[in-house]
Scaffold this motif. Sequence first.
Motif, PDB file in Angstrom:
ATOM      1  N   LEU A 153      -1.941  -2.879 -13.379  1.00 53.20           N
ATOM      2  CA  LEU A 153      -0.828  -2.601 -12.785  1.00 53.20           C
ATOM      3  C   LEU A 153      -0.730  -3.433 -11.613  1.00 53.20           C
ATOM      4  O   LEU A 153      -1.632  -3.263 -10.791  1.00 53.20           O
ATOM      5  N   LYS A 154       0.268  -4.421 -11.487  1.00 55.61           N
ATOM      6  CA  LYS A 154       0.409  -5.021 -10.199  1.00 55.61           C
ATOM      7  C   LYS A 154       1.510  -4.490  -9.506  1.00 55.61           C
ATOM      8  O   LYS A 154       2.568  -4.233  -9.887  1.00 55.61           O
ATOM      9  N   THR A 155       1.293  -4.150  -8.170  1.00 57.47           N
ATOM     10  CA  THR A 155       2.121  -3.620  -7.186  1.00 57.47           C
ATOM     11  C   THR A 155       2.229  -4.682  -5.943  1.00 57.47           C
ATOM     12  O   THR A 155       1.169  -5.357  -5.538  1.00 57.47           O
ATOM     13  N   SER A 156       3.203  -4.685  -5.327  1.00 54.22           N
ATOM     14  CA  SER A 156       3.423  -5.255  -3.861  1.00 54.22           C
ATOM     15  C   SER A 156       2.451  -4.882  -3.010  1.00 54.22           C
ATOM     16  O   SER A 156       2.090  -3.379  -3.015  1.00 54.22           O
ATOM     17  N   HIS A 157       2.135  -5.344  -1.817  1.00 54.06           N
ATOM     18  CA  HIS A 157       1.402  -4.951  -0.938  1.00 54.06           C
ATOM     19  C   HIS A 157       2.132  -3.965   0.198  1.00 54.06           C
ATOM     20  O   HIS A 157       1.504  -3.067   0.698  1.00 54.06           O
ATOM     21  N   GLU A 158       3.378  -3.631  -0.234  1.00 51.97           N
ATOM     22  CA  GLU A 158       4.332  -2.853   0.759  1.00 51.97           C
ATOM     23  C   GLU A 158       3.996  -1.435  -0.104  1.00 51.97           C
ATOM     24  O   GLU A 158       4.123  -0.837   0.604  1.00 51.97           O
ATOM     25  N   LYS A 159       3.753  -1.403  -1.275  1.00 60.03           N
ATOM     26  CA  LYS A 159       3.551  -0.361  -2.003  1.00 60.03           C
ATOM     27  C   LYS A 159       2.352   0.433  -1.908  1.00 60.03           C
ATOM     28  O   LYS A 159       1.360  -0.457  -2.393  1.00 60.03           O
ATOM     29  N   LYS A 160       2.355   1.672  -1.715  1.00 61.91           N
ATOM     30  CA  LYS A 160       0.843   2.356  -1.917  1.00 61.91           C
ATOM     31  C   LYS A 160       0.962   3.528  -2.503  1.00 61.91           C
ATOM     32  O   LYS A 160       1.953   4.044  -2.755  1.00 61.91           O
ATOM     33  N   ILE A 161      -0.082   3.687  -3.453  1.00 55.94           N
ATOM     34  CA  ILE A 161      -0.032   4.878  -4.400  1.00 55.94           C
ATOM     35  C   ILE A 161      -0.482   6.173  -3.422  1.00 55.94           C
ATOM     36  O   ILE A 161      -1.455   6.120  -2.663  1.00 55.94           O
ATOM     37  N   GLU A 162       0.609   7.102  -3.681  1.00 57.71           N
ATOM     38  CA  GLU A 162       0.236   8.431  -2.951  1.00 57.71           C
ATOM     39  C   GLU A 162      -0.289   9.541  -3.651  1.00 57.71           C
ATOM     40  O   GLU A 162      -0.795  10.438  -3.417  1.00 57.71           O
TER      41      GLU A 162
END
Length: 124
Positions: A99-108
């Motif tokens: 799963l690739k996410t941008s650096h701006e998104k964080k898993i809550e």
Amino acid sequence: MINSEEFTKRLQKVMEYYSESASSFAEKIGVQRSSISHILSGRNKPSLEFVLKVLSSFPEVELYWLLNGKGTFPKTHEIEKHPIPTPTQQNTPKQITTLKTSHEKKIERIVIFYSDGSFENFEK
């Protein structure tokens, strides 16, 4: 529909397990003392918000146990219910998706749902 009388008994069991009075329990889950009193007396039914506050404050309480008495309290350790797979049971790298996410998104929060209807909620 939940049975309010049975829910009350399970709520009292939780309070006894943690040696909490109605006042201290209300404070820990962030509700007014009267909310606890009204639920325990049967005057009011618990709201979804109330149930979620109990689950959030006391992770050993399982949702299905609290609502309908199915499951266990306190929650058994997941390692006992779901043993670690042996190397032959593990997924091969071909089966794992990254799963690739941008650096701006964080898993809550991560929620895992099991086939028996139970779930686990992981928050930071």
